[in-house]
Each structure stands twice: as structure tokens, then as C-alpha cells.
Design a protein around this motif. Structure first.
Motif, PDB file in Angstrom:
ATOM      1  N   GLY A  46      -4.992  69.820  45.285  1.00 48.87           N
ATOM      2  CA  GLY A  46      -4.280  70.587  44.268  1.00 48.87           C
ATOM      3  C   GLY A  46      -4.621  72.063  44.323  1.00 48.87           C
ATOM      4  O   GLY A  46      -3.737  72.920  44.203  1.00 48.87           O
ATOM      5  N   ILE A  47      -5.904  72.384  44.519  1.00 47.44           N
ATOM      6  CA  ILE A  47      -6.315  73.783  44.634  1.00 47.44           C
ATOM      7  C   ILE A  47      -5.655  74.422  45.849  1.00 47.44           C
ATOM      8  O   ILE A  47      -5.151  75.555  45.790  1.00 47.44           O
ATOM      9  CB  ILE A  47      -7.846  73.881  44.727  1.00 47.44           C
ATOM     10  N   TYR A  48      -5.643  73.698  46.964  1.00 48.84           N
ATOM     11  CA  TYR A  48      -5.013  74.190  48.194  1.00 48.84           C
ATOM     12  C   TYR A  48      -3.540  74.501  47.952  1.00 48.84           C
ATOM     13  O   TYR A  48      -3.038  75.561  48.345  1.00 48.84           O
ATOM     14  CB  TYR A  48      -5.166  73.126  49.286  1.00 48.84           C
ATOM     15  N   GLN A  49      -2.843  73.584  47.291  1.00 48.78           N
ATOM     16  CA  GLN A  49      -1.407  73.772  47.045  1.00 48.78           C
ATOM     17  C   GLN A  49      -1.147  74.939  46.100  1.00 48.78           C
ATOM     18  O   GLN A  49      -0.209  75.716  46.299  1.00 48.78           O
ATOM     19  CB  GLN A  49      -0.811  72.477  46.491  1.00 48.78           C
ATOM     20  N   LEU A  50      -1.978  75.083  45.069  1.00 48.34           N
ATOM     21  CA  LEU A  50      -1.788  76.171  44.115  1.00 48.34           C
ATOM     22  C   LEU A  50      -2.046  77.525  44.762  1.00 48.34           C
ATOM     23  O   LEU A  50      -1.330  78.501  44.496  1.00 48.34           O
ATOM     24  CB  LEU A  50      -2.698  75.969  42.908  1.00 48.34           C
ATOM     25  N   VAL A  51      -3.053  77.600  45.618  1.00 52.41           N
ATOM     26  CA  VAL A  51      -3.339  78.855  46.327  1.00 52.41           C
ATOM     27  C   VAL A  51      -2.171  79.215  47.244  1.00 52.41           C
ATOM     28  O   VAL A  51      -1.710  80.363  47.275  1.00 52.41           O
ATOM     29  CB  VAL A  51      -4.652  78.746  47.127  1.00 52.41           C
ATOM     30  N   ALA A  52      -1.685  78.222  48.004  1.00 50.76           N
ATOM     31  CA  ALA A  52      -0.560  78.468  48.907  1.00 50.76           C
ATOM     32  C   ALA A  52       0.676  78.913  48.120  1.00 50.76           C
ATOM     33  O   ALA A  52       1.385  79.842  48.526  1.00 50.76           O
ATOM     34  CB  ALA A  52      -0.255  77.223  49.724  1.00 50.76           C
ATOM     35  N   MET A  72      -0.280  77.983  55.417  1.00 47.64           N
ATOM     36  CA  MET A  72      -0.902  76.881  54.688  1.00 47.64           C
ATOM     37  C   MET A  72       0.112  75.782  54.414  1.00 47.64           C
ATOM     38  O   MET A  72      -0.185  74.587  54.517  1.00 47.64           O
ATOM     39  CB  MET A  72      -1.506  77.398  53.383  1.00 47.64           C
ATOM     40  N   PHE A  73       1.335  76.194  54.057  1.00 48.14           N
ATOM     41  CA  PHE A  73       2.393  75.215  53.807  1.00 48.14           C
ATOM     42  C   PHE A  73       2.718  74.442  55.076  1.00 48.14           C
ATOM     43  O   PHE A  73       2.854  73.215  55.070  1.00 48.14           O
ATOM     44  CB  PHE A  73       3.647  75.937  53.295  1.00 48.14           C
ATOM     45  N   GLY A  74       2.848  75.161  56.200  1.00 51.13           N
ATOM     46  CA  GLY A  74       3.159  74.509  57.470  1.00 51.13           C
ATOM     47  C   GLY A  74       2.066  73.565  57.916  1.00 51.13           C
ATOM     48  O   GLY A  74       2.348  72.466  58.425  1.00 51.13           O
ATOM     49  N   LEU A  75       0.806  73.955  57.721  1.00 51.03           N
ATOM     50  CA  LEU A  75      -0.311  73.090  58.091  1.00 51.03           C
ATOM     51  C   LEU A  75      -0.290  71.813  57.264  1.00 51.03           C
ATOM     52  O   LEU A  75      -0.499  70.705  57.792  1.00 51.03           O
ATOM     53  CB  LEU A  75      -1.633  73.835  57.883  1.00 51.03           C
ATOM     54  N   TYR A  76      -0.017  71.950  55.980  1.00 52.18           N
ATOM     55  CA  TYR A  76       0.060  70.781  55.111  1.00 52.18           C
ATOM     56  C   TYR A  76       1.169  69.840  55.578  1.00 52.18           C
ATOM     57  O   TYR A  76       0.988  68.626  55.658  1.00 52.18           O
ATOM     58  CB  TYR A  76       0.329  71.227  53.670  1.00 52.18           C
ATOM     59  N   ALA A  77       2.345  70.414  55.909  1.00 50.23           N
ATOM     60  CA  ALA A  77       3.473  69.601  56.361  1.00 50.23           C
ATOM     61  C   ALA A  77       3.130  68.858  57.648  1.00 50.23           C
ATOM     62  O   ALA A  77       3.451  67.678  57.814  1.00 50.23           O
ATOM     63  CB  ALA A  77       4.703  70.476  56.568  1.00 50.23           C
ATOM     64  N   ALA A  78       2.459  69.553  58.571  1.00 49.39           N
ATOM     65  CA  ALA A  78       2.092  68.929  59.844  1.00 49.39           C
ATOM     66  C   ALA A  78       1.121  67.769  59.633  1.00 49.39           C
ATOM     67  O   ALA A  78       1.255  66.698  60.248  1.00 49.39           O
ATOM     68  CB  ALA A  78       1.485  69.968  60.776  1.00 49.39           C
ATOM     69  N   ILE A  79       0.135  67.958  58.760  1.00 49.48           N
ATOM     70  CA  ILE A  79      -0.832  66.893  58.481  1.00 49.48           C
ATOM     71  C   ILE A  79      -0.155  65.735  57.759  1.00 49.48           C
ATOM     72  O   ILE A  79      -0.427  64.559  58.040  1.00 49.48           O
ATOM     73  CB  ILE A  79      -2.008  67.446  57.653  1.00 49.48           C
TER      74      ILE A  79
END
Length: 282
Positions: A46-52, A72-79
Motif C-alpha cells: 500500500g505504501i508503494y502504491q501511494l508513493v507511486a 514504479m507502476f510498470g515494475l508493479y505491473a510486470a511483477i
């Protein structure tokens, strides 16, 4: 992108977010051992998403920090896409692969990955700068592939009994679709929706050879995603009753909200066929 990430980020501090995180971790080939720490993992996510989300949406001077947010958004999507290989995302009731179940929501991250690449490729803070990089060019086939696969695969699933049962609470509570089920039955309603999605996917193949067909596919895609997002209003199951309903997303709400960045993908691809686009000759 920012709205989805901010909303998901806040929800990761609730039991709903913890439950979703636990369901994915517990079936992960490499991370199942930390499933008992799902609450902590959800909060970290959640912290990661809010920062991004803040980096993407905030009116920051220059584009450097915004590009970090897109990264950060792209890295999240890839994972997130790796979950397709590590979790039971197929419908056993329909014989397993290629009958996709919970993987439908994960599949949407292909287009989102392309969107992150596209948005991060601009060389300054003006999102529709006339300058472009190779990443801007290569991001477009990724966005296209994401749209095409989502519409083709999910459209094909509309011809199964499991998918028809899954959309029943959505179509029966929606003003535009509610008349269809009494008139033609649930399965036939699912067939009609499936045909529309498959026709849209077919039109999108014009990306490679015919701009008119391609733009028709983008137009139909936009209508599809707007209608899907409207289920957030018509379908009460989009919201968590345990948390008091709106604005607390339920599992269905998480799935439906992902169509917001997909709508942005459609707009990005449409822009690339215009006078300033890199595919204006198509």
C-alpha cells in the motif's frame, strides 16, 4: 493510473487488501512462506502504491519524479504478471487452461505495463510532447497486445457457463443490460457480450494494417471499458459491505477499477494515430 494506485494503496491497509494479498501469496511458488505475514505485506504494498500515485499525479516541477512514478507502476505491473505462472488462475470447471478465471484481472496488467512505458517515455513534463523515444514506439505494441488479449480472451470466455454465471449479478443490476436476461436468457446474453468483445478484438488487429478498422476497435474498446466501470455504480458487490460500502472496494471493485487505466490505454493509442502520433500513417 494514479487513481487506481491510490485507491488500491488505501485498501491495502484494510482487511480486504490483506485478504487479497494473502490469496495471492499463499499460492505463489516462491512467496507462499510469507503468506502468514500478509497484513504486513499488504501495508508495504500500500505504501508503494501511494508513493507511486503521488509521484504520477502531483504537480511536480519537471518530469523526473513523474517518470519514477511511471517506472514504479510498470515494475508493479510486470511483477503482477508473474502471478499468471505461480497461482491457480484457470477454471477447473471448464477444464483448466485456457479457461481463465482469476487471471482475468492479472491479464489487464499487460496493457498497464505498456501504458507505464508510454507515459514514461516523454522527454519533458508535457504529456503530449512532439518528441518521442524508441520506448514510446515500442510501448504501443505492448499496449495493443494487452487490449487485444483482454478482449479476445475474456470475450471467448463469455461462451462458457462459468463466465455467464459470473456476469449474472452484473448484468441483472445494470440499466443497460438488465432487459437482456429476461428476454433471451443468461447464456445468450453472455454470448452477445462475447461476440461484441471478439468483434472489438478483431477490429483492433487493424493496428498492423488498417487505421480505420483500428480506430473502430479503439472506439468499441472505450465503450466497453466505460460500461465496465459503470458497474461500480450499479453493482453493490463492488463495495465491501463489511467496511460500510463505498468508497471501500470489494474484490469485484478491484477487478472493475482496473478498466480505468485500460481506458487511458485506449486514449493513448488513439492519440498515437493522430497528427502528432508516431503511428499517424497507419
Amino acid at each position: 493510473m494514479a487513481v487506481m494506485f491510490a485507491w488500491f494503496g488505501v485498501m491495502n491497509f484494510t482487511p480486504v487488501g490483506t485478504g487479497i494479498t494473502e490469496s495471492w501469496l499463499s499460492n505463489h511458488a516462491f512467496l507462499s512462506g510469507v503468506a502468514n505475514q500478509s497484513a504486513s505485506a499488504a501495508r508495504a504494498l500500500g505504501i508503494y502504491q501511494l508513493v507511486a500515485a503521488a509521484l504520477i499525479a502531483a504537480p511536480l516541477p519537471g518530469a523526473g519524479l513523474r517518470r519514477i512514478g511511471f517506472g514504479m507502476f510498470g515494475l508493479y505491473a510486470a511483477i503482477a504478471l508473474t502471478l499468471m505462472l505461480t497461482n491457480p488462475v484457470w477454471l477447473e470447471a471448464e477444464g483448466g487452461f485456457p479457461a481463465i478465471g482469476s487471471g482475468q484481472g492479472i491479464l489487464k496488467y499487460i496493457a498497464m505495463l505498456g501504458l507505464a512505458l508510454w507515459a514514461g517515455s516523454f522527454e519533458n513534463s508535457r504529456m503530449f510532447s512532439s518528441r518521442y523515444s524508441d520506448m514510446r514506439l515500442w510501448s504501443q505494441p505492448v499496449m495493443w497486445a494487452g487490449l487485444f488479449l483482454v478482449l479476445l480472451w475474456i470475450g471467448g470466455m463469455k461462451f462458457t457457463a462459468s463466465e455467464a454465471a459470473g456476469i449474472e449479478p452484473l448484468v441483472t443490476t445494470h440499466l443497460i443490460f438488465s432487459w437482456m436476461t429476461p428476454l433471451m436468457g443468461l447464456q445468450n446474453t453472455s454470448y452477445v457480450i462475447g461476440v461484441i468483445e471478439l468483434v472489438t478484438a478483431l477490429a483492433l488487429t487493424g493496428f498492423w494494417f488498417h487505421r480505420g478498422a483500428y480506430r473502430a476497435g479503439l472506439f468499441l474498446s472505450a465503450i466497453t471499458f466505460v460500461l465496465t466501470l459503470s458497474f461500480l455504480v450499479s453493482f453493490s458487490g463492488s463495495w465491501s459491505a463489511d467496511l460500510g460500502g463505498f468508497p471501500a472496494l470489494g474484490r469485484s471493485g478491484h477487478f472493475l477499477l482496473k478498466d480505468l487505466p485500460l481506458l487511458a490505454v485506449v486514449l493513448a493509442l488513439w492519440a498515437e494515430t493522430g497528427p502528432e502520433g508516431t503511428r499517424r500513417g497507419r
